[in-house]
Design an enzyme around this catalytic site. Structure first.
Site, short mmCIF file in Angstrom:
data_model
loop_
_atom_site.label_atom_id
_atom_site.label_comp_id
_atom_site.label_asym_id
_atom_site.label_seq_id
_atom_site.Cartn_x
_atom_site.Cartn_y
_atom_site.Cartn_z
N GLU A 77 -22.95 -28.90 20.82
CA GLU A 77 -23.41 -27.62 21.37
C GLU A 77 -23.81 -27.77 22.83
OE1 GLU A 77 -26.45 -25.96 18.86
OE2 GLU A 77 -25.16 -26.04 17.07
N ASP B 235 -23.09 -28.63 10.85
CA ASP B 235 -24.48 -28.99 10.54
C ASP B 235 -25.17 -27.82 9.84
OD1 ASP B 235 -24.69 -27.34 12.73
OD2 ASP B 235 -26.05 -28.62 13.87
N SER B 236 -24.46 -26.70 9.68
CA SER B 236 -24.96 -25.61 8.83
C SER B 236 -25.19 -26.13 7.40
CB SER B 236 -23.97 -24.44 8.83
OG SER B 236 -22.66 -24.90 8.60
N GLU C 291 -20.01 -18.39 19.78
CA GLU C 291 -20.79 -17.83 18.67
C GLU C 291 -21.66 -16.68 19.17
OE1 GLU C 291 -22.76 -20.54 16.00
OE2 GLU C 291 -23.84 -18.91 15.01
N LYS D 219 -17.81 -32.00 17.27
CA LYS D 219 -18.24 -30.77 17.95
C LYS D 219 -19.68 -30.97 18.41
CE LYS D 219 -19.16 -26.69 15.73
NZ LYS D 219 -20.60 -26.51 16.02
N ASP E 290 -19.64 -31.99 13.15
CA ASP E 290 -20.72 -31.65 14.08
C ASP E 290 -21.57 -32.87 14.41
OD1 ASP E 290 -20.82 -29.07 15.07
OD2 ASP E 290 -21.80 -28.25 13.28
O1 KIV Z 1 -22.46 -25.66 11.75
C1 KIV Z 1 -21.64 -24.74 11.68
O2 KIV Z 1 -21.32 -24.25 10.60
C2 KIV Z 1 -21.06 -24.25 12.92
C3 KIV Z 1 -20.17 -23.06 12.83
C4 KIV Z 1 -20.97 -21.85 12.59
C5 KIV Z 1 -19.32 -22.91 14.04
O3 KIV Z 1 -21.32 -24.77 13.96
#
Ligand code: KIV
EC number: 2.1.2.11
Length: 279
Positions: free
Chosen positions: A120, A49-50, A186, A118, A88
Site C-alpha cells: 500500500e 491481508d483482509s 480502492e 502487493k 499482500d
Molecule cells: O486485502 C485485500 O483484500 C485487498 C483488496 C481489497 C484489494 O487489499
C-alpha cells in the site's frame, strides 16, 4: 504447488500487457478450496491481508502478521494451477526501509510460491517499489483507500475528492514510473479513476473505483455473503452463502436433537456373528 502445475499462470508482464484490453478479473482467497473454485475464472488471485478481518475476526488489517500471510499463501497456492497469485505485504513488513521490504517480500514469495507482492502507498513508496522491482520482485501497488493507514486516514472514506484528486493522480504516476506492474485503486471517485486509468501505462484494478478500470477485484467473502459484519457500497453480493450456511447448521442441530441424524445410511453394520464349527 508444483513448478509444472503453475507453468500456465500468467506472469506480471502478461498482466501488464492487458492494459486497455479485456478486463482483468481478480478476487481474494485465503484457503485451498476457495482458490480451487476461482482458479478457472480469475486472472489474479490475491491473498489479501483482509484475511485478518474476514477469517480471523480482527477489527482491521493492522494485526495481520507475516506468519498469517505465509500460512494462507501456502494454502491458496495449493489450490491454483492457472491464475496468478499475488500476496499482500502486511502492515509493518515494508514501510521502514527498502531493505526491510526486500527481505520480507522475498520470504513471502519463496515460502508461498506467489508471483508478486502487493503493498500500500503511492509517492512515498515509489522508491521501495523501484528497489524491489530492480531486484526481481514484481509489485502490485495499492492507492486510494489504503486500509493499513486507517488511523491516519481517519476512517474508510472515499479518497481523492477535491484537491486530493491531484495527489492521487501523482501517486498513480509515481508507482507506475517506479515499475509496479499494476495498481489497485480502492474507493476512489469514478471520474478520477477513469482519468488515472487513461493517464498511466499499467493496468488499474478497481475496488469501489470505476467499471472503466482495466480490471476489478473484490474480497471473496464479501461477494459470496460470507462476511456480514458490514457491506461496503462497492460490494455486489453474488450469493448469500452466510445465510445458507446458517440455515444448514440450524437444520443439523434440529436433526441431532430429534435423533434424526445420523440416519441408517450414515452408520455401519455390526460384524456378522461367527458361525460355530460343527463339533
Ligand atoms: O486485502 C485485500 O483484500 C485487498 C483488496 C481489497 C484489494 O487489499
Amino acid at each position: 504447488m508444483s513448478a509444472t502445475a503453475r507453468q500456465t499462470a500468467p506472469m506480471p508482464v502478461d498482466i501488464k500487457s492487458r492494459k486497455g484490453g479485456e478486463p482483468i478479473v481478480s478476487l481474494t482467497a485465503y484457503t485451498t478450496p476457495m482458490a480451487q473454485m476461482m482458479d478457472a475464472h480469475c486472472d489474479i488471485v490475491l491473498v489479501g491481508d483482509s484475511v485478518g478481518m474476514v477469517l480471523h475476526g480482527l477489527p482491521s488489517t493492522l494485526e495481520v502478521t507475516m506468519e498469517m500471510m505465509i500460512l494462507h499463501g501456502r494454502a491458496v497456492s495449493r489450490g491454483l494451477s492457472r491464475a496468478m497469485m499475488v500476496i499482500d505485504m502486511p502492515f509493518g513488513s515494508y514501510e521502514q526501509s527498502s531493505e526491510q521490504a526486500f527481505e520480507n517480500a522475498a520470504q513471502l514469495m519463496r515460502e508461498t510460491g506467489a508471483g508478486a507482492v502487493k503493498l500500500e502507498g503511492g509517492q512515498h513508496m515509489a522508491q521501495t517499489i523501484e528497489f524491489l522491482v530492480q531486484r526481481g520482485i514484481p509489485v502490485m501497488a495499492h492507492i486510494g483507500l489504503t486500509p493499513q493507514s486507517i488511523n491516519t486516514l481517519g476512517g474508510y472514506k472515499v479518497q481523492g475528492r477535491g484537491p486530493q484528486a491531484e495527489v492521487l493522480m501523482q501517486d498513480a504516476k509515481a508507482v507506475a514510473a517506479a515499475g509496479a506492474f499494476s495498481v489497485v485503486l480502492e474507493k476512489t471517485p469514478q471520474g478520477l479513476s477513469d482519468e488515472i486509468t487513461a493517464s498511466i501505462d499499467i493496468p488499474t484494478i478497481g475496488i469501489g473505483a470505476s467499471a472503466g478500470c482495466d480490471g476489478q477485484i473484490l474480497v471473496v467473502d464479501d461477494m459470496l455473503g460470507l462476511f456480514t459484519a458490514f457491506k461496503a457500497k462497492f460490494v455486489k453480493r453474488y450469493a448469500d452463502l452466510g445465510d445458507l450456511g446458517e440455515a444448514a447448521i440450524a437444520a443439523y442441530a434440529a436433526d441431532v436433537r430429534a435423533r434424526r441424524f445420523p440416519g441408517p445410511e450414515h452408520v455401519f453394520a455390526d460384524a456378522a456373528p461367527k458361525v460355530k464349527a460343527a463339533q
